[in-house]
Design an enzyme around this catalytic site. Structure first.
Site, PDB file in Angstrom:
ATOM      1  N   THR A 171       0.821  -1.224   0.000  1.00  0.00           N
ATOM      2  CA  THR A 171       0.000   0.000   0.000  1.00  0.00           C
ATOM      3  C   THR A 171       0.847   1.263   0.000  1.00  0.00           C
ATOM      4  O   THR A 171       0.489   2.260  -0.621  1.00  0.00           O
ATOM      5  CB  THR A 171      -0.909   0.009   1.260  1.00  0.00           C
ATOM      6  OG1 THR A 171      -1.786  -1.092   1.161  1.00  0.00           O
ATOM      7  CG2 THR A 171      -1.709   1.285   1.379  1.00  0.00           C
ATOM      8  N   ASP A 203       1.377  -6.456  -4.528  1.00  0.00           N
ATOM      9  CA  ASP A 203       0.557  -6.443  -3.316  1.00  0.00           C
ATOM     10  C   ASP A 203       1.040  -7.665  -2.546  1.00  0.00           C
ATOM     11  O   ASP A 203       1.126  -8.766  -3.114  1.00  0.00           O
ATOM     12  CB  ASP A 203      -0.918  -6.585  -3.716  1.00  0.00           C
ATOM     13  CG  ASP A 203      -1.856  -6.461  -2.531  1.00  0.00           C
ATOM     14  OD1 ASP A 203      -1.657  -7.193  -1.529  1.00  0.00           O
ATOM     15  OD2 ASP A 203      -2.786  -5.647  -2.602  1.00  0.00           O
ATOM     16  N   SER A 204       1.352  -7.516  -1.279  1.00  0.00           N
ATOM     17  CA  SER A 204       1.985  -8.635  -0.578  1.00  0.00           C
ATOM     18  C   SER A 204       1.049  -9.830  -0.395  1.00  0.00           C
ATOM     19  O   SER A 204       1.485 -10.907  -0.002  1.00  0.00           O
ATOM     20  CB  SER A 204       2.566  -8.189   0.767  1.00  0.00           C
ATOM     21  OG  SER A 204       1.565  -8.041   1.734  1.00  0.00           O
ATOM     22  N   SER A 205      -0.227  -9.659  -0.717  1.00  0.00           N
ATOM     23  CA  SER A 205      -1.134 -10.826  -0.729  1.00  0.00           C
ATOM     24  C   SER A 205      -0.704 -11.808  -1.811  1.00  0.00           C
ATOM     25  O   SER A 205      -1.087 -12.979  -1.764  1.00  0.00           O
ATOM     26  CB  SER A 205      -2.566 -10.392  -1.005  1.00  0.00           C
ATOM     27  OG  SER A 205      -2.924  -9.359  -0.148  1.00  0.00           O
ATOM     28  N   THR A 258       1.595  -4.669   4.122  1.00  0.00           N
ATOM     29  CA  THR A 258       1.372  -5.106   5.497  1.00  0.00           C
ATOM     30  C   THR A 258       0.726  -6.488   5.593  1.00  0.00           C
ATOM     31  O   THR A 258       0.886  -7.172   6.600  1.00  0.00           O
ATOM     32  CB  THR A 258       0.484  -4.100   6.274  1.00  0.00           C
ATOM     33  OG1 THR A 258      -0.813  -4.067   5.666  1.00  0.00           O
ATOM     34  CG2 THR A 258       1.095  -2.720   6.304  1.00  0.00           C
ATOM     35  N   ASP A 259      -0.012  -6.895   4.536  1.00  0.00           N
ATOM     36  CA  ASP A 259      -0.810  -8.125   4.672  1.00  0.00           C
ATOM     37  C   ASP A 259       0.031  -9.350   5.024  1.00  0.00           C
ATOM     38  O   ASP A 259      -0.380 -10.172   5.832  1.00  0.00           O
ATOM     39  CB  ASP A 259      -1.614  -8.399   3.387  1.00  0.00           C
ATOM     40  CG  ASP A 259      -2.818  -7.474   3.270  1.00  0.00           C
ATOM     41  OD1 ASP A 259      -3.228  -6.903   4.299  1.00  0.00           O
ATOM     42  OD2 ASP A 259      -3.348  -7.323   2.149  1.00  0.00           O
ATOM     43  N   THR A 294       3.079 -10.262  14.475  1.00  0.00           N
ATOM     44  CA  THR A 294       1.860 -10.658  13.769  1.00  0.00           C
ATOM     45  C   THR A 294       1.041  -9.411  13.437  1.00  0.00           C
ATOM     46  O   THR A 294       1.071  -8.433  14.192  1.00  0.00           O
ATOM     47  CB  THR A 294       1.066 -11.659  14.654  1.00  0.00           C
ATOM     48  OG1 THR A 294       0.017 -12.222  13.888  1.00  0.00           O
ATOM     49  CG2 THR A 294       0.475 -11.035  15.901  1.00  0.00           C
ATOM     50  N   ARG A 329      -4.308 -25.646  13.408  1.00  0.00           N
ATOM     51  CA  ARG A 329      -4.613 -24.498  14.285  1.00  0.00           C
ATOM     52  C   ARG A 329      -5.630 -24.956  15.327  1.00  0.00           C
ATOM     53  O   ARG A 329      -6.818 -25.091  15.041  1.00  0.00           O
ATOM     54  CB  ARG A 329      -5.109 -23.317  13.459  1.00  0.00           C
ATOM     55  CG  ARG A 329      -3.937 -22.682  12.674  1.00  0.00           C
ATOM     56  CD  ARG A 329      -4.364 -21.653  11.664  1.00  0.00           C
ATOM     57  NE  ARG A 329      -5.344 -20.740  12.185  1.00  0.00           N
ATOM     58  CZ  ARG A 329      -5.072 -19.572  12.772  1.00  0.00           C
ATOM     59  NH1 ARG A 329      -3.835 -19.169  12.902  1.00  0.00           N
ATOM     60  NH2 ARG A 329      -6.055 -18.799  13.195  1.00  0.00           N
ATOM     61  N   CYS A 346      -5.043 -18.830  19.429  1.00  0.00           N
ATOM     62  CA  CYS A 346      -4.785 -17.638  20.261  1.00  0.00           C
ATOM     63  C   CYS A 346      -3.509 -16.970  19.757  1.00  0.00           C
ATOM     64  O   CYS A 346      -2.497 -17.642  19.565  1.00  0.00           O
ATOM     65  CB  CYS A 346      -4.548 -18.023  21.718  1.00  0.00           C
ATOM     66  SG  CYS A 346      -5.886 -18.921  22.473  1.00  0.00           S
TER      67      CYS A 346
HETATM   68  N1  ASP Z   1      -2.691  -5.380   0.385  1.00  0.00           N
HETATM   69  C1  ASP Z   1      -1.623  -4.530   0.842  1.00  0.00           C
HETATM   70  C2  ASP Z   1      -0.331  -5.344   0.815  1.00  0.00           C
HETATM   71  O1  ASP Z   1      -0.126  -6.136   1.692  1.00  0.00           O
HETATM   72  C3  ASP Z   1      -1.911  -4.030   2.206  1.00  0.00           C
HETATM   73  C4  ASP Z   1      -0.894  -3.065   2.781  1.00  0.00           C
HETATM   74  O2  ASP Z   1       0.216  -2.897   2.316  1.00  0.00           O
HETATM   75  O3  ASP Z   1      -1.247  -2.420   3.809  1.00  0.00           O
HETATM   76  O4  ASP Z   1       0.451  -5.229  -0.096  1.00  0.00           O
END
Ligand code: ASP
Length: 339
Positions: free
Chosen positions: A11, A55-57, A87-88, A158, A234, A268
């Protein structure tokens, strides 16, 4: 002091399109403007942009390896390293780098943002300047993740919020540092055996199976057919599963019999897995499942992928799960099991 920045996507550098946010911002130009007039000069900062930016997804173990290769290529010319990442899956990458970079010897700091750079309300400036400050500090060690005023251990972190600027936490370990005037640094007591000259990450078939009330043995059987190379289960709490469900434990016992490691982690975020502590975990413990102790799910997954990439399988892989490689778990077991 020289800093190398590896930009992978996320992002932080995204722009709006009719199909949603996608990488496209002028990251290098923005970084130059960010450091202009500060104590950091442009000559101190080298920059690479991975191709394609993602996109890290969409990240895979091959994406982790592309980052590792870029960092090693810049190793000799720089003193500290920053990875700009979505962030993902940043916590998966942070864990993956922790296992593979135990011999790197220079700090690596991952960061990103919840909102794209250039927006007045964005957290990009705070996170990138924080990562640069951690790099300049000479205090950051190993692989860490800077986000929302905290510097966390890369193998312990996490993502816990999809929207908060404090998007990450380290449920079983205190942070390395907290921003402020001045920053507060906390003693780091992370131990691990390290892994000299690891093989590159490759993709492996790891099944992740979540327990839910009412799950049937047939559903679990379908989830692990054909047999994967490893299973991460899990479980509830300290390693409990619905053991009264007819045939459910047998599915896992059969896998272990076929030398497929079954690794039990907890739903958890903050847990210490003690398989067999309750009767509901006894049968699977007897069958030979191994607990992930206080590892995050992300570290458990990345560690499994790392060990498979090193050619370890079955019981040999399982033997490494409770042994720390890069400070990913709190353990006294430091005797080598490497073969
Ligand atoms: N979908 C984005 C990613 O992980 C989310 C982010 O960066 O906040 O690339």
């Amino acid at each position: 002091m020289k800093i190398h920045i590896t930009y992978t996507g996320g992002t932080i550098g995204m722009i709006s399109t009719p199909h949603g946010l996608t990488p496209g911002a002028d990251m290098r130009g923005w970084l130059n403007r960010l450091i202009e007039g500060t104590q950091v000069s442009q000559e101190q900062v080298s920059f690479t942009e991975l191709n394609p930016l993602i996109d890290s997804s969409n990240a895979t173990p091959e994406s982790w390896q592309a980052i590792i290769d870029d960092l090693w290529a810049a190793h000799d010319e720089s003193d500290a390293f920053i990875v700009l990442h979505g962030t993902d899956t940043m916590s998966y990458t942070a864990a993956a780098l922790s296992f593979a970079m135990t011999e790197f010897g220079k700090p690596i700091i991952l960061t990103g943002s919840q909102l794209p750079l250039g927006l007045i309300e964005s957290d990009a400036t705070a996170n990138v300047t924080g990562a640069i400050n951690a790099a300049l500090s000479m205090e950051a060690q190993g692989v860490t993740l800077f986000f929302g005023h905290h510097l966390f251990s890369g193998s312990r972190v996490t993502k816990n919020s999809s929207w908060a600027f404090e998007a990450f936490k380290s449920p079983s370990m205190s942070p390395h540092a907290l921003t402020g005037a001045p920053w507060r640094w906390f003693p780091v007591t992370q131990t691990g055996e390290g892994w000299p000259k690891p093989n590159p990450y490759t993709r492996h078939d790891v099944a992740v199976v979540d327990m839910v009330p009412g799950i049937s043995a047939a559903r679990v059987k379908a989830a692990v057919t054909p047999e994967p190379e490893a299973v991460i289960l899990r479980s509830y709490g300290v390693g409990n599963i619905p053991a009264n469900e007819p045939g459910l434990v047998d599915v896992f016992a059969k896998l272990i019999e076929h030398d497929v490691p079954v690794i039990i982690c907890s739903q958890c975020q903050q847990a210490v897995v003690l398989v067999g502590h309750y009767e509901t975990g006894d049968a699977i413990a007897q069958a030979g499942a191994v607990g992930a102790e206080d590892m995050t799910f992300e570290a458990t997954y990345a560690k499994t992928m790392f060990l498979l990439s090193q050619g370890l399988k079955g019981k040999k892989l399982a033997a490494w799960i409770p042994h720390p490689i890069a400070g990913e778990l709190t353990s006294t077991k430091l005797t080598s099991t490497k073969q």
